[in-house]
Write an enzyme that holds these catalytic residues in place. Sequence first.
Site, PDB file in Angstrom:
ATOM      1  N   LYS A  38      -1.133  -6.684  -8.200  1.00 29.49           N
ATOM      2  CA  LYS A  38      -1.235  -5.168  -8.193  1.00 29.49           C
ATOM      3  C   LYS A  38      -2.480  -4.724  -7.406  1.00 29.49           C
ATOM      4  O   LYS A  38      -3.589  -4.426  -7.385  1.00 29.49           O
ATOM      5  CB  LYS A  38      -0.467  -4.726  -9.334  1.00 29.49           C
ATOM      6  CG  LYS A  38      -0.046  -3.381  -9.520  1.00 29.49           C
ATOM      7  CD  LYS A  38      -1.627  -1.934  -9.182  1.00 29.49           C
ATOM      8  CE  LYS A  38      -1.093  -0.687  -9.247  1.00 29.49           C
ATOM      9  NZ  LYS A  38      -1.813   0.113 -10.184  1.00 29.49           N
ATOM     10  N   GLY A  41      -4.412   3.408  -6.345  1.00 23.23           N
ATOM     11  CA  GLY A  41      -5.443   3.795  -5.903  1.00 23.23           C
ATOM     12  C   GLY A  41      -6.795   3.745  -4.818  1.00 23.23           C
ATOM     13  O   GLY A  41      -5.327   3.720  -3.542  1.00 23.23           O
ATOM     14  N   GLY A  74       0.155   6.424  -6.610  1.00 25.94           N
ATOM     15  CA  GLY A  74      -0.532   7.304  -7.399  1.00 25.94           C
ATOM     16  C   GLY A  74      -0.944   8.710  -6.694  1.00 25.94           C
ATOM     17  O   GLY A  74       0.130   9.250  -6.621  1.00 25.94           O
ATOM     18  N   ASP A 193       1.401  -1.292 -12.845  1.00 28.10           N
ATOM     19  CA  ASP A 193       1.204  -2.136 -13.677  1.00 28.10           C
ATOM     20  C   ASP A 193       2.055  -2.577 -14.399  1.00 28.10           C
ATOM     21  O   ASP A 193       2.147  -4.132 -14.510  1.00 28.10           O
ATOM     22  CB  ASP A 193       0.208  -1.579 -14.557  1.00 28.10           C
ATOM     23  CG  ASP A 193      -1.604  -0.882 -13.919  1.00 28.10           C
ATOM     24  OD1 ASP A 193      -1.427  -1.281 -12.239  1.00 28.10           O
ATOM     25  OD2 ASP A 193      -1.761   0.170 -14.660  1.00 28.10           O
ATOM     26  N   LYS A 252      -2.783  -0.955 -17.288  1.00 27.64           N
ATOM     27  CA  LYS A 252      -4.020  -1.741 -17.031  1.00 27.64           C
ATOM     28  C   LYS A 252      -3.614  -2.447 -17.949  1.00 27.64           C
ATOM     29  O   LYS A 252      -3.072  -4.052 -17.699  1.00 27.64           O
ATOM     30  CB  LYS A 252      -4.684  -1.335 -16.134  1.00 27.64           C
ATOM     31  CG  LYS A 252      -4.019  -1.281 -15.450  1.00 27.64           C
ATOM     32  CD  LYS A 252      -5.619  -1.110 -14.312  1.00 27.64           C
ATOM     33  CE  LYS A 252      -5.461   0.241 -13.568  1.00 27.64           C
ATOM     34  NZ  LYS A 252      -4.307   0.039 -12.396  1.00 27.64           N
TER      35      LYS A 252
END
Length: 294
Positions: A38, A41, A74, A193, A252
């Site tokens: 994954k 960020g 995000g 996640d 997460k």
Amino acid sequence: MKPPKSQPDMEMLRERAAVLTEALPYLRQFRGHTVVVKYGGAAMVEAKLRTEVLKDIVLVEQVGLRPVVVHGGGPEISEMMRRLGKEPKFVEGLRVSDAETVAIAQMVLLGSTNPELVAEIARQGGRAIGLSGKDSGLVTASKLAGPRDLGFVGEVAEVNAGLLNGLLDQGFIPVIAPIAPGPEGETYNINADHFAARVAGALKASKLVLLTDVRGVLKDKSDPSTLISELGAAQAKKMIGAGEIEAGMIPKVEACLDALAAGVAKCHIIDGRLPHAILMELLTDYGIGTMVVQ
Ligand code: ADP
Ligand code: MG
């Protein structure tokens, strides 16, 4: 690549050979194993870092692992929301998603983030194929159950593992955006996640690796020296209850516990800002970041 020098630097060549030899037991151990990564960020926003991360993914595929990439987006989604006059809102790390928000998320993830990752993997010599849950019923979703109504925030209902395994068998690297259709044809935005955990579970992956923008789970989130190397389910629940694990770290940790319960052997939360974090995690004995255990 530069042509070989006429005077080879023997020391450097020997070192290079030694590095490969040292990786051999790990390459043997993981050959043919599926690893779900994954990616999201800060480690994904910075272009140079992104190239390095994707290069590592291409490398692990070349040496016989079966990597599957699930990506977030995000910061990009939030930026687009603001440009369109909407203020992003989160509840315990999950984006509150009205119909407009999920449309923006889909637009950003499938119109920009996903094809950019696919193109960069291609540039590094890998054969990536960009997907979302909507492609040939890859992943279906239902509304996320919970105490708060977050709108079109979904959870994974089903994963078509056969489709992914077919692609992996052919040497493709699936790159999946966490968007999936619901039973009424509605679109759900799923935390990446959570999405990655279900994909890893469906594939019975050997590892789930969550790359993020901190060293791992920290005892004190403002102090990077307080990294927790191994986090058990009981301690994780206590820390979430006490507010020591909050925001984006909650999904997460949940994802890791979910994947472990689904039979994934190992789950790691690691620092995607660290050069070659993936290689260190997969091809050495040094456990960087946080390993979540049951
Ligand atoms: P990503 O884009 O990688 O999913 P998120 O922002 O969703 O990143 O989640 C990672 C963030 O979780 C960290 O940047 C940090 O601010 C936050 N966080 C909350 N609690 C903790 C904790 N105990 N340890 C580490 N990070 C934490
Ligand atoms: Mg997140």
